[in-house]
Design an enzyme around this catalytic site. Structure first.
Site, PDB file in Angstrom:
ATOM      1  N   SER A   1      14.516 -13.585 -14.943  1.00 42.73           N
ATOM      2  CA  SER A   1      15.405 -14.138 -16.276  1.00 42.73           C
ATOM      3  C   SER A   1      13.981 -14.166 -16.979  1.00 42.73           C
ATOM      4  O   SER A   1      12.709 -13.963 -16.777  1.00 42.73           O
ATOM      5  CB  SER A   1      16.119 -15.356 -15.890  1.00 42.73           C
ATOM      6  OG  SER A   1      15.917 -14.814 -17.958  1.00 42.73           O
TER       7      SER A   1
ATOM      8  N   TYR B   1      16.416 -24.728 -15.866  1.00 40.94           N
ATOM      9  CA  TYR B   1      16.518 -23.040 -15.683  1.00 40.94           C
ATOM     10  C   TYR B   1      15.826 -22.804 -16.306  1.00 40.94           C
ATOM     11  O   TYR B   1      15.536 -21.927 -14.752  1.00 40.94           O
ATOM     12  CB  TYR B   1      18.185 -22.816 -16.325  1.00 40.94           C
ATOM     13  CG  TYR B   1      18.524 -21.515 -16.407  1.00 40.94           C
ATOM     14  CD1 TYR B   1      19.435 -21.112 -15.539  1.00 40.94           C
ATOM     15  CD2 TYR B   1      17.924 -19.931 -17.703  1.00 40.94           C
ATOM     16  CE1 TYR B   1      19.704 -19.872 -14.899  1.00 40.94           C
ATOM     17  CE2 TYR B   1      18.340 -18.802 -17.489  1.00 40.94           C
ATOM     18  CZ  TYR B   1      19.340 -18.361 -15.725  1.00 40.94           C
ATOM     19  OH  TYR B   1      19.213 -17.694 -15.981  1.00 40.94           O
TER      20      TYR B   1
HETATM   21  P1  NDP Z   1      27.882 -15.432 -14.081  1.00 44.74           P
HETATM   22  O1  NDP Z   1      27.992 -16.737 -14.031  1.00 44.74           O
HETATM   23  O2  NDP Z   1      28.721 -13.622 -14.068  1.00 44.74           O
HETATM   24  O3  NDP Z   1      27.500 -15.212 -12.353  1.00 44.74           O
HETATM   25  C1  NDP Z   1      27.228 -15.965 -11.740  1.00 44.74           C
HETATM   26  C2  NDP Z   1      27.196 -15.381 -10.376  1.00 44.74           C
HETATM   27  O4  NDP Z   1      26.237 -16.132  -9.297  1.00 44.74           O
HETATM   28  C3  NDP Z   1      28.425 -15.585  -9.535  1.00 44.74           C
HETATM   29  O5  NDP Z   1      29.140 -14.272  -8.984  1.00 44.74           O
HETATM   30  C4  NDP Z   1      28.618 -16.770  -9.175  1.00 44.74           C
HETATM   31  O6  NDP Z   1      29.897 -17.155  -8.192  1.00 44.74           O
HETATM   32  C5  NDP Z   1      27.436 -17.346  -8.536  1.00 44.74           C
HETATM   33  N1  NDP Z   1      26.931 -18.276  -7.999  1.00 44.74           N
HETATM   34  C6  NDP Z   1      26.651 -19.141  -8.464  1.00 44.74           C
HETATM   35  N2  NDP Z   1      26.413 -20.266  -8.112  1.00 44.74           N
HETATM   36  C7  NDP Z   1      26.909 -20.121  -6.765  1.00 44.74           C
HETATM   37  C8  NDP Z   1      26.278 -20.945  -5.999  1.00 44.74           C
HETATM   38  N3  NDP Z   1      26.268 -21.896  -5.728  1.00 44.74           N
HETATM   39  N4  NDP Z   1      26.609 -20.405  -4.381  1.00 44.74           N
HETATM   40  C9  NDP Z   1      26.641 -18.601  -4.705  1.00 44.74           C
HETATM   41  N5  NDP Z   1      27.474 -18.380  -5.683  1.00 44.74           N
HETATM   42  C10 NDP Z   1      27.181 -18.854  -7.064  1.00 44.74           C
HETATM   43  O7  NDP Z   1      26.187 -15.119 -14.332  1.00 44.74           O
HETATM   44  P2  NDP Z   1      25.174 -13.695 -14.340  1.00 44.74           P
HETATM   45  O8  NDP Z   1      26.346 -13.098 -14.315  1.00 44.74           O
HETATM   46  O9  NDP Z   1      24.839 -13.284 -16.023  1.00 44.74           O
HETATM   47  O10 NDP Z   1      24.717 -14.004 -13.731  1.00 44.74           O
HETATM   48  C11 NDP Z   1      24.008 -13.305 -12.222  1.00 44.74           C
HETATM   49  C12 NDP Z   1      22.231 -13.859 -12.425  1.00 44.74           C
HETATM   50  O11 NDP Z   1      21.368 -13.353 -13.458  1.00 44.74           O
HETATM   51  C13 NDP Z   1      21.985 -15.266 -11.980  1.00 44.74           C
HETATM   52  O12 NDP Z   1      20.985 -15.425 -11.264  1.00 44.74           O
HETATM   53  C14 NDP Z   1      21.121 -15.462 -13.816  1.00 44.74           C
HETATM   54  O13 NDP Z   1      20.256 -16.894 -13.502  1.00 44.74           O
HETATM   55  C15 NDP Z   1      20.026 -13.977 -13.637  1.00 44.74           C
HETATM   56  N6  NDP Z   1      20.380 -13.832 -15.939  1.00 44.74           N
HETATM   57  C16 NDP Z   1      21.107 -13.940 -16.549  1.00 44.74           C
HETATM   58  C17 NDP Z   1      21.290 -13.434 -18.006  1.00 44.74           C
HETATM   59  C18 NDP Z   1      22.429 -13.319 -18.853  1.00 44.74           C
HETATM   60  O14 NDP Z   1      22.707 -13.771 -19.872  1.00 44.74           O
HETATM   61  N7  NDP Z   1      23.518 -13.764 -18.403  1.00 44.74           N
HETATM   62  C19 NDP Z   1      19.702 -12.888 -18.351  1.00 44.74           C
HETATM   63  C20 NDP Z   1      19.009 -13.287 -17.243  1.00 44.74           C
HETATM   64  C21 NDP Z   1      19.460 -13.673 -15.935  1.00 44.74           C
HETATM   65  P3  NDP Z   1      30.859 -17.941  -7.754  1.00 44.74           P
HETATM   66  O15 NDP Z   1      30.721 -19.165  -9.148  1.00 44.74           O
HETATM   67  O16 NDP Z   1      32.011 -17.731  -7.461  1.00 44.74           O
HETATM   68  O17 NDP Z   1      30.507 -18.675  -6.039  1.00 44.74           O
END
Ligand code: NDP
Length: 240
Positions: free
Chosen positions: A133, A146
Site C-alpha cells: 500500500s 494499518y
Molecule cells: P476488500 O475488502 O474488497 O478485500 C479484502 C479481501 O481480504 C476480502 O476478499 C476478504 O475476504 C479478505 N480477508 C480479510 N480478512 C481476511 C482473513 N482474516 N482471512 C482471509 N481473507 C481475509 O479490499 P481490497 O480489495 O481493497 O483489499 C485487498 C488488499 O489491497 C488488502 O491487502 C488491502 O490492504 C490492499 N490495499 C487496498 C487499498 C484500497 O484503497 N482499497 C489500497 C492499498 C492496499 P473475506 O472477508 O471473505 O475473508
C-alpha cells in the site's frame, strides 16, 4: 492444463476478485481463498478451487494448497492479497483491532508464504506477489496500525526477495493508493468513514480493482528472469 497454478488470498471481493477474473481470463487454474466462500463461488470461474480459509489458519491453508496442487500441479504464483483495515486514532483503538490487523495483514502473509516458499525454492522458480500500500511508504491520519502492517509487509517483501533471488524465485510487491473496494467496511468510526469517503470522492472514487489486476498481470507475465520489485499504482490526483 498448460498454465500453472495461481493462488489468491482474499479473492472474495475487490482487488483479489479482480485478479482472479484477470488470471482466469488468461487461462490459469486457480485456488481462491477467503472467509466468505460463497463470494468465491459466485465468481463462477473455470478450473478454480474455492476454499474457505482465514489466513490466520495456516493448516487449513496448507491443506487447500495440497488439494489444489494435486489437481493442477505446483503453485507458480501466490498473491498475498487478503487484508483488513480498521482506521482509528491509536488512543481510541482497542487491542482486538490491532491484533486482528497484524494477524491478518502480517502474520497471515507469513503463514501463506511459508506454505509455498520452500517448494518454490526447491523448484528454483515461482513468484510471491504481496499487495502492499502507499501507506507502507508514508503516513496518513488514523492509519497508525494499518499503515504499520503495510510498512511491515514492505520490509518483509524486501527480506524475502533477497532470500529468494539466488534461487530464481521472484518476490514482488504492488502498492496501491486509493482503490474503490469494500476495504473501508472494517472501520466503525463514522467521522473517519466520512473523511475517508470525501477524500475518495475528491479522487473520483479511486483506481478500479480491474486496473490493479492489470498491473498484477503485467508484473507476473514478465519472464521469470525479470522481477518488478515494487509498483505503486494510484489515482493520478492522489498526491501522497
Ligand atoms: P476488500 O475488502 O474488497 O478485500 C479484502 C479481501 O481480504 C476480502 O476478499 C476478504 O475476504 C479478505 N480477508 C480479510 N480478512 C481476511 C482473513 N482474516 N482471512 C482471509 N481473507 C481475509 O479490499 P481490497 O480489495 O481493497 O483489499 C485487498 C488488499 O489491497 C488488502 O491487502 C488491502 O490492504 C490492499 N490495499 C487496498 C487499498 C484500497 O484503497 N482499497 C489500497 C492499498 C492496499 P473475506 O472477508 O471473505 O475473508
Amino acid at each position: 492444463m498448460d498454465k500453472p497454478l495461481v493462488v489468491i488470498t482474499g479473492a472474495s471481493s475487490g482487488i483479489g476478485a479482480a485478479a482472479a477474473r484477470a488470471l482466469s481470463g488468461e487461462g490459469y487454474p486457480l485456488l481462491l481463498t477467503a472467509r466468505r466462500v460463497d463470494r468465491l463461488r459466485e465468481l463462477e470461474l473455470p478450473n478454480c478451487l474455492c476454499r474457505q480459509n482465514d489466513v490466520a489458519d495456516i493448516e487449513g491453508f496448507r491443506q487447500a494448497v495440497a488439494d489444489a496442487e494435486a489437481e493442477y500441479g505446483p503453485v507458480d504464483l501466490l498473491i498475498n492479497n487478503a487484508g483488513a483495515m480498521t482506521l482509528e486514532q491509536f488512543r481510541n483503538q482497542v487491542p482486538e483491532d490491532w491484533k486482528k490487523l497484524f494477524d491478518t495483514n502480517v502474520v497471515g502473509l507469513l503463514n501463506t508464504t511459508s506454505v509455498v516458499f520452500p517448494g518454490m525454492l526447491a523448484r528454483k522458480g515461482g513468484t510471491i506477489l504481496n499487495i502492499g500500500s502507499t501507506s507502507g511508504y508514508t503516513h496518513y491520519p488514523n492509519h497508525t496500525v494499518y499503515g504499520g502492517t503495510k510498512h511491515a509487509i514492505r520490509g518483509m517483501t524486501e527480506g524475502l526477495r533477497r532470500e529468494a533471488a539466488p534461487r530464481g524465485v521472484r518476490v514482488m510487491m504492488i502498492s496501491p493508493g486509493m482503490v474503490d473496494t469494500e476495504l473501508l467496511g472494517g472501520t466503525r468510526n463514522q467521522a473517519i468513514i466520512d473523511e475517508y469517503q470525501s477524500f475518495k470522492d475528491y479522487l473520483g472514487g479511486g483506481v478500479a480493482p480491474d486496473e490493479v489486476a492489470k498491473a498484477i498481470l503485467f508484473a507476473y507475465q514478465q519472464r521469470q528472469e525479470v522481477a518488478i520489485w515494487d509498483m505503486i499504482i494510484a489515482p493520478t490526483g492522489q498526491r501522497t
